[in-house]
Motif scaffolding. Structure first.
Motif, mmCIF file in Angstrom:
data_model
loop_
_atom_site.group_PDB
_atom_site.id
_atom_site.type_symbol
_atom_site.label_atom_id
_atom_site.label_comp_id
_atom_site.label_asym_id
_atom_site.label_seq_id
_atom_site.Cartn_x
_atom_site.Cartn_y
_atom_site.Cartn_z
ATOM 1 N N ASP A 121 0.834 -1.210 0.000
ATOM 2 C CA ASP A 121 0.000 0.000 0.000
ATOM 3 C C ASP A 121 0.865 1.255 0.000
ATOM 4 O OD1 ASP A 121 -2.290 -1.513 0.096
ATOM 5 O OD2 ASP A 121 -2.608 -1.271 2.248
ATOM 6 N N LEU A 122 1.963 1.227 0.779
ATOM 7 C CA LEU A 122 2.862 2.376 0.837
ATOM 8 C C LEU A 122 3.491 2.638 -0.523
ATOM 9 C CD1 LEU A 122 4.507 4.566 2.287
ATOM 10 C CD2 LEU A 122 6.135 2.777 2.972
ATOM 11 N N GLU A 123 3.960 1.594 -1.169
ATOM 12 C CA GLU A 123 4.583 1.759 -2.480
ATOM 13 C C GLU A 123 3.577 2.298 -3.495
ATOM 14 O OE1 GLU A 123 6.222 -2.065 -3.335
ATOM 15 O OE2 GLU A 123 7.917 -1.809 -1.939
ATOM 16 N N ALA A 124 2.331 1.856 -3.387
ATOM 17 C CA ALA A 124 1.293 2.352 -4.298
ATOM 18 C C ALA A 124 1.004 3.830 -4.035
ATOM 19 C CB ALA A 124 0.022 1.524 -4.134
ATOM 20 N N ALA A 125 0.966 4.220 -2.762
ATOM 21 C CA ALA A 125 0.731 5.621 -2.421
ATOM 22 C C ALA A 125 1.849 6.501 -2.955
ATOM 23 C CB ALA A 125 0.602 5.774 -0.905
ATOM 24 N N LEU A 126 3.080 6.060 -2.776
ATOM 25 C CA LEU A 126 4.217 6.818 -3.298
ATOM 26 C C LEU A 126 4.153 6.929 -4.818
ATOM 27 C CD1 LEU A 126 6.984 5.289 -1.016
ATOM 28 C CD2 LEU A 126 6.332 7.702 -1.059
ATOM 29 N N ALA A 127 3.802 5.843 -5.472
ATOM 30 C CA ALA A 127 3.741 5.837 -6.935
ATOM 31 C C ALA A 127 2.680 6.805 -7.458
ATOM 32 C CB ALA A 127 3.459 4.423 -7.440
ATOM 33 N N ARG A 128 1.579 6.950 -6.718
ATOM 34 C CA ARG A 128 0.506 7.853 -7.168
ATOM 35 C C ARG A 128 0.932 9.312 -7.143
ATOM 36 N NH1 ARG A 128 -2.752 4.295 -4.186
ATOM 37 N NH2 ARG A 128 -2.753 5.678 -2.348
ATOM 38 N N HIS A 129 1.835 9.661 -6.253
ATOM 39 C CA HIS A 129 2.178 11.069 -6.067
ATOM 40 C C HIS A 129 3.561 11.459 -6.600
ATOM 41 C CE1 HIS A 129 -1.343 11.996 -3.560
ATOM 42 N NE2 HIS A 129 -1.207 10.765 -3.091
ATOM 43 N N THR A 130 4.440 10.494 -6.760
ATOM 44 C CA THR A 130 5.800 10.799 -7.201
ATOM 45 C C THR A 130 5.822 11.219 -8.667
ATOM 46 O OG1 THR A 130 6.738 9.221 -5.622
ATOM 47 C CG2 THR A 130 8.130 9.869 -7.477
ATOM 48 N N VAL A 131 6.620 12.238 -8.954
ATOM 49 C CA VAL A 131 6.833 12.677 -10.334
ATOM 50 C C VAL A 131 8.333 12.713 -10.598
ATOM 51 C CG1 VAL A 131 4.737 14.076 -10.288
ATOM 52 C CG2 VAL A 131 6.934 15.132 -9.747
ATOM 53 N N ALA A 132 8.689 12.841 -11.860
ATOM 54 C CA ALA A 132 10.111 12.960 -12.203
ATOM 55 C C ALA A 132 10.646 14.279 -11.643
ATOM 56 C CB ALA A 132 10.296 12.920 -13.712
ATOM 57 N N ALA A 133 11.818 14.216 -11.056
ATOM 58 C CA ALA A 133 12.434 15.432 -10.507
ATOM 59 C C ALA A 133 12.813 16.382 -11.637
ATOM 60 C CB ALA A 133 13.666 15.071 -9.694
ATOM 61 N N PRO A 134 12.774 17.686 -11.394
ATOM 62 C CA PRO A 134 13.229 18.653 -12.401
ATOM 63 C C PRO A 134 14.717 18.450 -12.705
ATOM 64 C CG PRO A 134 12.029 19.732 -10.620
ATOM 65 C CD PRO A 134 12.300 18.333 -10.168
ATOM 66 N N ASP A 135 15.196 19.158 -13.695
ATOM 67 C CA ASP A 135 16.620 19.090 -13.999
ATOM 68 C C ASP A 135 17.439 19.535 -12.794
ATOM 69 O OD1 ASP A 135 16.083 18.245 -16.551
ATOM 70 O OD2 ASP A 135 16.249 20.243 -17.441
#
Length: 352
Positions: free
Chosen positions: A205-219
């Motif tokens: 569940d934690l990994e799924a929550a992180l995946a829903r909100h994580t985006v690629a970091a800017p340069d």
């Protein structure tokens, strides 16, 4: 006695809220002990599946340890209080590094010194575009501690040597690039992530929550500068590194200024510490830092550095010796030889 941390449990997720906003959550001994006690209790509680660490401040996750109290103890020649502060803090760092459950730190703002000690050793380190991570100890006549001698040499390329010596601030994007952070989340969605994490039931569940909100970091500016960082900080003495800074761009000028204005003794000690830490376990690094800290806090540079940066805030310290060329490298080598004799013989007992 006022407690500057709050703890709460949401189902199977336990949360620590750093709640000393006026001091940017600088860790005093009470906060360190409070975290240590809570984490120890939750570690052994089968009903708790993960730990979340957040901040009540919109400016900082944690701006470091309460180093002014350490300076006062040094002025009072109270070595017992100094040892109690650092040994308890390092015990907390080791517990986090070896925590058997996911330990999630949400960094939205400043995380410096001791703030990295309670985040970087954890399994999940989330940063935002507002994050600023640094180990600025050479500005106060000290050295990067809280296990930094372990994690700095394990960052991308020679980034650890660069950050440890100069105290330069890493952005959230830089932190992901270097390995200080594991996930990047936009600041305006961080609370939504925290809410989701408080509802998780297990690691999946934690990994799924992180995946829903994580985006690629800017340069990352640090990534773009990596080749130059590696060239300058990849080998040699602090004097050698300074000699390689021959350009006239802004980064070179800022880096040159750092190496010529920060505490010379601290710079030499930090360089040697980072080099040695590359071959040590985390526990050996913490043991080394504890012994080294007892030596360094007795030095005039530490008293003067904390005065200039945190007490009088005139930013005009008087170092002794005043320049890196005045440092006796053999004396630094002798210092480390003396204090590491027992540390390097210890059995590996902790690892990140």
């Amino acid at each position: 006695m006022t407690s500057f941390i709050r703890t709460r449990v949401h189902g199977s997720v336990a949360e620590i809220v750093l709640d000393r906003p006026k001091a940017l959550n600088a860790l005093d001994l009470g906060m360190i002990r409070g975290m240590l006690d809570a984490l120890t209790q939750w570690r052994d509680d089968d009903a708790i599946t993960a730990v979340l660490v957040t901040s009540s401040s919109d400016r900082a996750f944690c701006a470091g340890g309460d180093i002014k109290s350490v300076r006062q103890a040094a002025l009072d020649r109270d070595s017992g209080s100094i040892h109690a502060f650092f040994s308890t803090e390092y015990e907390l760092n080791a517990l986090i590094a070896n925590y058997p459950k996911p330990y999630v730190a949400l960094i939205d703002g400043h995380a410096m010194g001791g703030g990295l000690g309670i985040s970087v050793h954890g399994s999940v380190r989330v940063v935002t575009e507002k994050a600023a991570l640094a180990m600025p100890e050479t500005a106060i006549g000290f050295f990067p501690d809280v296990g930094a001698s372990y994690f700095l040499p394990r960052l991308t390329g020679s980034t650890g040597m660069y950050l440890g010596l100069t105290g330069a601030r890493a952005s959230g994007a830089d932190a992901v690039h270097a390995g200080l952070a594991t996930h990047f989340v936009p600041s305006d969605t961080l609370e939504a992530l925290a809410t989701d994490i408080r509802k998780v039931g297990d690691r999946a569940d934690l990994e799924a929550a992180l995946a829903r909100h994580t985006v690629a970091a800017p340069d990352s500016e640090l990534a773009q500068r990596q080749t130059e960082v590696d060239r300058v900080f990849g080998s040699g003495t602090v004097a050698d590194m300074l000699a390689r800074l021959t350009g006239d761009d802004e980064w070179t000028a800022q880096t040159r200024e750092a190496l010529t204005t920060l505490a010379p003794s601290s710079l030499w000690i930090t360089a040697e510490l980072v080099r040695r830490g590359a071959d040590l376990t985390l526990q050996q690094c913490l043991d080394l830092e504890l012994v080294l800290g007892a030596e360094v806090t007795r030095n005039a540079d530490f008293i003067e550095g904390v005065r200039a940066v945190l007490v009088d805030k005139d930013r005009n310290p008087s170092w002794n010796p005043p320049a890196i060329d005045d440092i006796d490298s053999e004396a630094i080598e002798a210092l480390f030889t003396e204090i590491t004799a027992d540390v390097t013989d210890s059995q590996p007992s902790h690892s990140r």
